[in-house]
Design an enzyme around this catalytic site. Structure first.
Site, PDB file in Angstrom:
ATOM      1  N   ASN A 195       0.811  -1.237   0.000  1.00 50.53           N
ATOM      2  CA  ASN A 195       0.000   0.000   0.000  1.00 50.53           C
ATOM      3  C   ASN A 195       0.833   1.271   0.000  1.00 50.53           C
ATOM      4  O   ASN A 195       0.425   2.283   0.568  1.00 50.53           O
ATOM      5  CB  ASN A 195      -0.951   0.020   1.207  1.00 50.53           C
ATOM      6  CG  ASN A 195      -1.798  -1.234   1.264  1.00 50.53           C
ATOM      7  OD1 ASN A 195      -2.372  -1.626   0.253  1.00 50.53           O
ATOM      8  ND2 ASN A 195      -1.841  -1.882   2.412  1.00 50.53           N
ATOM      9  N   ARG A 196       1.991   1.198  -0.596  1.00 50.08           N
ATOM     10  CA  ARG A 196       2.892   2.356  -0.702  1.00 50.08           C
ATOM     11  C   ARG A 196       3.424   2.821   0.662  1.00 50.08           C
ATOM     12  O   ARG A 196       3.928   3.924   0.796  1.00 50.08           O
ATOM     13  CB  ARG A 196       2.219   3.552  -1.414  1.00 50.08           C
ATOM     14  CG  ARG A 196       1.826   3.254  -2.863  1.00 50.08           C
ATOM     15  CD  ARG A 196       3.090   3.083  -3.692  1.00 50.08           C
ATOM     16  NE  ARG A 196       2.840   2.828  -5.099  1.00 50.08           N
ATOM     17  CZ  ARG A 196       2.742   1.607  -5.647  1.00 50.08           C
ATOM     18  NH1 ARG A 196       2.843   0.528  -4.898  1.00 50.08           N
ATOM     19  NH2 ARG A 196       2.574   1.463  -6.935  1.00 50.08           N
ATOM     20  N   LEU A 197       3.287   1.969   1.669  1.00 53.43           N
ATOM     21  CA  LEU A 197       3.835   2.324   2.992  1.00 53.43           C
ATOM     22  C   LEU A 197       5.239   1.732   3.092  1.00 53.43           C
ATOM     23  O   LEU A 197       5.478   0.752   3.792  1.00 53.43           O
ATOM     24  CB  LEU A 197       2.910   1.816   4.105  1.00 53.43           C
ATOM     25  CG  LEU A 197       1.486   2.374   4.040  1.00 53.43           C
ATOM     26  CD1 LEU A 197       0.626   1.827   5.173  1.00 53.43           C
ATOM     27  CD2 LEU A 197       1.507   3.906   4.110  1.00 53.43           C
TER      28      LEU A 197
END
Ligand SMILES: Cc1cc2nc3c(=O)[nH]c(=O)nc-3n(C[C@H](O)[C@H](O)[C@H](O)COP(=O)(O)O)c2cc1C
Length: 217
Positions: A195-197
């Protein structure tokens, strides 16, 4: 190229799923973690795992980048070899600040170093030069890297001429060939996350040790 045939870049994305980088995974100094990641990049059989992008700036502040191969590293720095008359070497004479970047996409990782480049001693260069294949040694003589040439034939002609000249003996080290050691004061590790984290950790030299901070992705 018309829009119709263009690759749809906006739709190109992927999830990063290889797992994160947590505080507990970190080593107290950056080189041990770098070594661990480089080893994994080699084991994963990435092509050119030792290729790094070196950024330098010219006298106007214009940045330039190019790939070179990492040939050695230890606590004193990261070493690469090149032509001392090349554009990069000229720029380093004026401003020895560099940034190094290792892009290891299949592992969803990158590592960036900031530091200053220092010319290697002739002895160190000589040792490495003679470990290279003879044709590479001759090619170093044949190419005045980054100078303008009108045709490829000139380069090939020069190579053949030098091959003949050095056919029976050792190839001497050209005075215009050498290398640099990048003494680093900052190293950033990036590991892609779901999740782009993503995970980012920045090591910065502080006295004799290293300060470590997490950065937002
Ligand atoms: C995979 C790869 C490895 C390279 N390795 C080196 C290297 O170790 N040393 C080098 O001088 N150039 C190397 N080059 C060529 C450089 O990218 C660059 O073209 C050259 O050094 C001239 O750069 P400059 O004009 O900015 O000085 C490599 C290029 C690639 C794509």
């Amino acid at each position: 190229m018309s829009g119709e045939h263009q690759v749809d870049l906006t739709a190109m994305r992927r999830e990063y799923i290889k797992g994160g980088l947590r505080r507990n995974d970190l080593t107290s100094e950056p080189l041990a973690l770098f070594e661990h990641w480089l080893k994994q990049a080699c084991e994963a059989q990435l092509s050119d795992p030792t290729a790094m992008c070196v950024a330098t700036v010219d006298e106007t502040g214009q940045p330039y980048q190019r790939i070179v191969l990492l040939k050695h590293f230890d606590q004193h720095g990261l070493v690469f070899y090149t032509n001392l008359g090349s554009r990069k070497a000229q720029q380093l004479k004026h401003n020895n600040k560099v940034s190094l970047h290792f892009p290891w996409y299949p592992l969803e990782r990158q590592v960036c170093f900031l530091g200053v480049a220092e010319k290697l001693s002739p002895l160190e260069v000589l040792k490495y030069f003679h470990s290279r294949p003879k044709d590479s040694q001759i090619a170093a003589w044949a190419s005045h890297q980054s100078s303008r040439i009108s045709t490829r034939g000139i380069l090939e002609g020069k190579f053949l001429e030098l091959k003949q000249k050095f056919k029976n003996g050792e190839v001497p080290l050209p005075s215009f060939w050498g290398g640099f050691r990048v003494k680093f004061h900052s190293v950033e590790f990036w590991q892609g996350g779901a999740n782009r984290l993503h995970d980012r950790f920045l090591y910065q030299k502080e006295g004799l040790g290293w300060n470590i901070e997490r950065l937002a992705p």
